[in-house]
Enzyme design. Structure first.
Site, PDB file in Angstrom:
ATOM      1  N   GLN A  31       0.821  -1.200   0.000  1.00 24.03           N
ATOM      2  CA  GLN A  31       0.000   0.000   0.000  1.00 24.03           C
ATOM      3  C   GLN A  31       0.861   1.258   0.000  1.00 24.03           C
ATOM      4  OE1 GLN A  31      -2.198  -0.771   3.640  1.00 24.03           O
ATOM      5  NE2 GLN A  31      -0.301  -1.417   4.624  1.00 24.03           N
ATOM      6  N   ASP A 137       0.732 -12.332   6.913  1.00 20.80           N
ATOM      7  CA  ASP A 137      -0.690 -12.140   6.634  1.00 20.80           C
ATOM      8  C   ASP A 137      -1.486 -12.745   7.799  1.00 20.80           C
ATOM      9  OD1 ASP A 137      -3.275 -12.157   5.749  1.00 20.80           O
ATOM     10  OD2 ASP A 137      -2.831 -13.038   3.795  1.00 20.80           O
ATOM     11  N   GLY A 138      -2.274 -11.918   8.477  1.00 20.87           N
ATOM     12  CA  GLY A 138      -3.035 -12.379   9.642  1.00 20.87           C
ATOM     13  C   GLY A 138      -3.940 -13.561   9.318  1.00 20.87           C
ATOM     14  N   ASP A 155      -7.550  -5.370  14.400  1.00 21.96           N
ATOM     15  CA  ASP A 155      -7.447  -3.933  14.137  1.00 21.96           C
ATOM     16  C   ASP A 155      -7.147  -3.781  12.652  1.00 21.96           C
ATOM     17  OD1 ASP A 155      -6.982  -1.231  14.230  1.00 21.96           O
ATOM     18  OD2 ASP A 155      -5.042  -1.386  15.242  1.00 21.96           O
ATOM     19  N   THR A 157      -7.689  -2.716   8.503  1.00 24.21           N
ATOM     20  CA  THR A 157      -8.099  -1.611   7.647  1.00 24.21           C
ATOM     21  C   THR A 157      -9.488  -1.963   7.118  1.00 24.21           C
ATOM     22  OG1 THR A 157      -6.874  -2.715   5.890  1.00 24.21           O
ATOM     23  CG2 THR A 157      -5.751  -0.920   7.012  1.00 24.21           C
ATOM     24  N   ASP A 158      -9.942  -1.248   6.102  1.00 19.74           N
ATOM     25  CA  ASP A 158     -11.284  -1.469   5.570  1.00 19.74           C
ATOM     26  C   ASP A 158     -11.367  -2.798   4.807  1.00 19.74           C
ATOM     27  OD1 ASP A 158     -12.498   1.049   6.406  1.00 19.74           O
ATOM     28  OD2 ASP A 158     -11.043   1.984   5.057  1.00 19.74           O
TER      29      ASP A 158
END
Lengths: 286, 286
Positions: A31, A137-138, A155, A157-158
């Site tokens: 990102q 990567d969660g 927690d 992001t969108d």
């Protein structure tokens, strides 16, 4: 100087924040990352142009995502935090001495690096000895965990871009499995107000309801998020967010908060009629 | 077309709303009045460039300023409404059959005329036979009233311009006098978040605390108001907003609301820590 950052909350409404200086701009594998300084909100972080946190109102988000489950669960020793590269959740968690270990799984190392450098007010506890940071990567990390955590905080992001997988049925199912038999999962749950956010919110709620026996939603006022009306999900195997709230125990800790109180905790679950209807609508559907 | 209405919430933050068409623009003796149509919020009214209401979120403000006192007071027969030219408060009040008479005191006849024409969703009950509209200054009107009303609703604009007098000690003192011995006054109380609004909020609270034995503040999420976190004042001679809330009685009415519920009523009084501190600070000062 007339120098503004703007974010569209929908194609037809936007918020604009006057900027003093852009402190950082970079691009990771995942990102675009920017940090700005502003007269109204202090420093703020954006990912792909979306507001993640400002120094002025981040306390609301971080207190509400952390202290609500901590005031319910009787003894949290091991925590998994997904995302949270800015360190705000870690700052709040490390205030609890009984927490023995925190695994933080952040996909993007550059977010952590940038926050350590430019956002020391949130990143200030990222060197706590109880914390292990995993740059993974969660979604994948949690697949291999079973009966391990007392608390999982998502927690994210969108629900588009790098955070998309953290809103799937598979992910919530794996979180369930990764939790101990009395574990709690809390996640950021989007806003009920604008149509597209409300859809994301309903989708997430439906999937959590299918995965956990107890699934409730609570709210906070977060001025820099779309509509200012933000929701969190409280999903749990055993503890109810109100019936098992232990106000005395939490208040005896003497933690100083600027938003959270155990009284506000209760009110946060008392949702407006249209939000209740939206959630019940989804609950009835499966 | 790229056609936007913007409002500065502080000199350093603004909200912008895409506009389809400007439906009305005029100037009265008191203020500039505009009505716009927008894809996100439907029609919206501004006075001197400040957002007063949008069709999409006005239900939150109007339900919260009306139903909170109505669910506490056991029998409201006579009501004084200050401001409220858009008709939203009247629409909600006229849902109660026990209300026998409403005096609405609006300084600006043009606001009422424009709202009747362009905002029929809020102005729809301005012809109720129980309603008397007085085109006068609310500050002066209330001076000559004594022991007359069960409820006063102060639906003022901001504490500058034509609404300024409605935030003074004299005004609150006269409201006290105009109320019966168990009367309630509710007012819009600005926002706690941005510094200037928070100051207005503290000033108003201080003056109300000095005028009424019971003075509490409650909150709602109003997306189109600055910060989205809006406060109302509940000032009372006898009834406490929580101890005297009669949930069963109100719920038996079967009124259909989109924001207000008697459960939310309680949560609305459970304020964030920083807001509690701000108010206590003021309460201690006199």
């Amino acid at each position: 100087m007339n120098f503004w950052f703007s974010e569209n909350h929908t194609p037809n409404v936007k918020i604009s924040i006057r900027v003093d200086r852009q402190l950082y701009s970079g691009k990771s594998e995942f990102q675009r990352i920017d940090v700005f300084d502003s007269p109204e909100f202090g420093r703020f972080l954006t990912l792909d142009g979306y507001m993640m946190l400002t120094e002025k109102d981040e306390f609301i988000y971080h207190e509400m995502i952390t202290h609500v489950p901590m005031a319910v669960h009787p003894l949290v020793k091991k925590v998994l935090v997904i995302g949270a590269g800015d360190g705000g959740v870690i700052r709040e968690l490390t205030r609890y001495p009984e927490i023995e270990h925190i695994d933080m799984v952040e996909i993007d190392p550059l977010v952590v690096e940038v926050c350590r450098k430019y956002l020391p007010k949130t990143a200030c506890r990222l060197d706590d000895p109880r914390l292990s940071i995993h740059y993974e990567d969660g979604l994948k990390y949690v697949r291999f965990k079973e009966n391990e955590y007392d608390l999982i905080i998502v927690d994210s992001t969108d629900p588009f871009g790098p955070g998309e997988g953290l809103f799937t049925r598979e992910f919530y199912g794996n979180c369930y499995k990764a939790l101990k038999e009395d574990g709690i999962m809390v996640n950021q749950h989007e806003s009920p107000f604008y149509a597209e956010d409300a859809e994301a919110c309903k989708r997430a709620h439906k999937r959590i309801v299918e995965s956990f026996p107890i699934s409730r939603v609570y709210q906070a006022h977060i001025p820099t998020y779309p509509s200012g009306h933000w929701l969190f999900g409280f999903a749990s195997k055993k503890y109810h967010p109100l019936k098992n709230l232990d106000e005395t125990r939490w208040n005896l800790r003497g933690l100083d908060c600027r938003y959270y109180t155990t009284t506000l905790h209760k009110g946060a679950f008392y949702l407006p009629a249209y939000v209740e209807e939206m959630l019940e609508d989804v609950e009835g559907k499966y």
